[in-house]
Write a protein that holds these residues in place. Sequence first.
Motif, PDB file in Angstrom:
ATOM      1  N   SER A  57      47.691  38.822  41.402  1.00 28.42           N
ATOM      2  CA  SER A  57      48.886  38.845  42.242  1.00 28.42           C
ATOM      3  C   SER A  57      48.593  38.480  43.695  1.00 28.42           C
ATOM      4  O   SER A  57      49.517  38.341  44.497  1.00 28.42           O
ATOM      5  CB  SER A  57      49.542  40.230  42.182  1.00 28.42           C
ATOM      6  N   ALA A  58      47.319  38.320  44.040  1.00 33.00           N
ATOM      7  CA  ALA A  58      46.948  37.875  45.398  1.00 33.00           C
ATOM      8  C   ALA A  58      45.869  36.796  45.298  1.00 33.00           C
ATOM      9  O   ALA A  58      44.778  36.932  45.865  1.00 33.00           O
ATOM     10  CB  ALA A  58      46.451  39.056  46.229  1.00 33.00           C
ATOM     11  N   PRO A  59      46.161  35.693  44.581  1.00 31.41           N
ATOM     12  CA  PRO A  59      45.113  34.710  44.296  1.00 31.41           C
ATOM     13  C   PRO A  59      44.589  33.984  45.529  1.00 31.41           C
ATOM     14  O   PRO A  59      43.392  33.729  45.631  1.00 31.41           O
ATOM     15  CB  PRO A  59      45.798  33.739  43.328  1.00 31.41           C
ATOM     16  N   MET A  60      45.472  33.641  46.467  1.00 28.69           N
ATOM     17  CA  MET A  60      45.023  32.904  47.642  1.00 28.69           C
ATOM     18  C   MET A  60      44.128  33.769  48.527  1.00 28.69           C
ATOM     19  O   MET A  60      43.111  33.298  49.054  1.00 28.69           O
ATOM     20  CB  MET A  60      46.210  32.394  48.446  1.00 28.69           C
ATOM     21  N   PHE A  61      44.502  35.031  48.669  1.00 30.10           N
ATOM     22  CA  PHE A  61      43.674  35.948  49.453  1.00 30.10           C
ATOM     23  C   PHE A  61      42.283  36.060  48.839  1.00 30.10           C
ATOM     24  O   PHE A  61      41.268  35.961  49.543  1.00 30.10           O
ATOM     25  CB  PHE A  61      44.331  37.325  49.520  1.00 30.10           C
ATOM     26  N   PHE A  62      42.231  36.263  47.523  1.00 33.06           N
ATOM     27  CA  PHE A  62      40.930  36.386  46.864  1.00 33.06           C
ATOM     28  C   PHE A  62      40.137  35.092  46.988  1.00 33.06           C
ATOM     29  O   PHE A  62      38.926  35.115  47.232  1.00 33.06           O
ATOM     30  CB  PHE A  62      41.106  36.740  45.388  1.00 33.06           C
TER      31      PHE A  62
END
Length: 386
Positions: free
Chosen positions: A313-318
């Motif tokens: 749910s937070a792919p860009m952050f990861f």
Amino acid sequence: MNNLQHLKNRVPSIDILRGIVILLMLVDHVRERVFLHQQVADPMNIDETSSTLFFTRLMAHFCAPVFIFLTGLSAWLYANPINKPQRDVRAFLLKRGLFIIFLEITLVNFSWFGNYNALYLQVMWAIGLCMITLAVLTLLPHRIIGILGIFIIFGHNALDFITFKPDEFGYSLWTILHDRGFLYVGEGASDAFKVKVSYPTLPWVGVICLGYFVAPLFSAKVDSQKRVQTLFKLGAFSLVGLLAVRLLNVYLEPVPWSIYDSWLLTLQSFVNFTKYPPSLGFLLFTLGTAFIVLALVEKANSTKLNFLRHYGSAPMFFYLTHLYALLALYTVLVAIYGTNKGVYFGVDYVWQVWAISILLSITLYWPTKAFSNFKKTTKLAWVKYF
């Protein structure tokens, strides 16, 4: 609002699948940091690549197809929210596509080298261009987008005979669309600035269109059992079709497979598909498997897989966080141990790549979970891009 309430507005199986491929991506990126002295070609050279390294690399093949397919799927879900008016998907795709390309040429490219001596246009570039292209294609009827996507996926290998030399008209456009190569090489020394397209875009446009076309299957109007059955059928069709055509060694994969004395090596040869650009075999193998995983995940108890949902749910952050964590880790290791593998620092065994990946995934879980929660509660518009 607690974390489980945050996640209710998202389709669990989509985030779980994305979480799975994010962790597989992490393993591959760790490999590129600490095992690059054992290079793998595209496709991988079976005679020079150990089976453990081969299958470690093979698992990373699922990342780009799943990311891009789910991007198309998520775009349709964004445009058609549950119990709410339709939203402008073209503006959504255009703005985010441009933003992702901006990240690719700035933060992402710097994270790989710690400098700007070269620009490699990789998966983020492809995703950005695909989103911009889909923004235009949404002017077409939904069914036409699906037909176009399927036509591109099944037909782009028929264009393999078309090639251009760097000094020929059309080379730059064809490099962006179909043939991996350099867009620009500076004059002078061998270390002159260069720009290389690592992910030709045309086949990925087919994948994002397919995701957009399949997306209504995940609407609230479709019963879960029907969705699972349809996903199993799509997966079976893809993998059976792959098996039938691959056995004949025709069309769907430029590199034929061979029979070896070892069944394991024969299997490796059979699933050794071209990624740059992705062949039909590559896409049938990865997307077919992804359909089945989506179905299995939906049938499973998703509460036991919530940890994967946080990654998904937070792919860009990861994505950005893990790249800079790897840059920092590699810099520290070189400072301590030096370049023990020629011009690289590296570990000796593939299991060490996996061990580092597991430790990093655990380390990054908590900040990713925290950002996922923040992303769902904040009113800051720019946070939504991550």
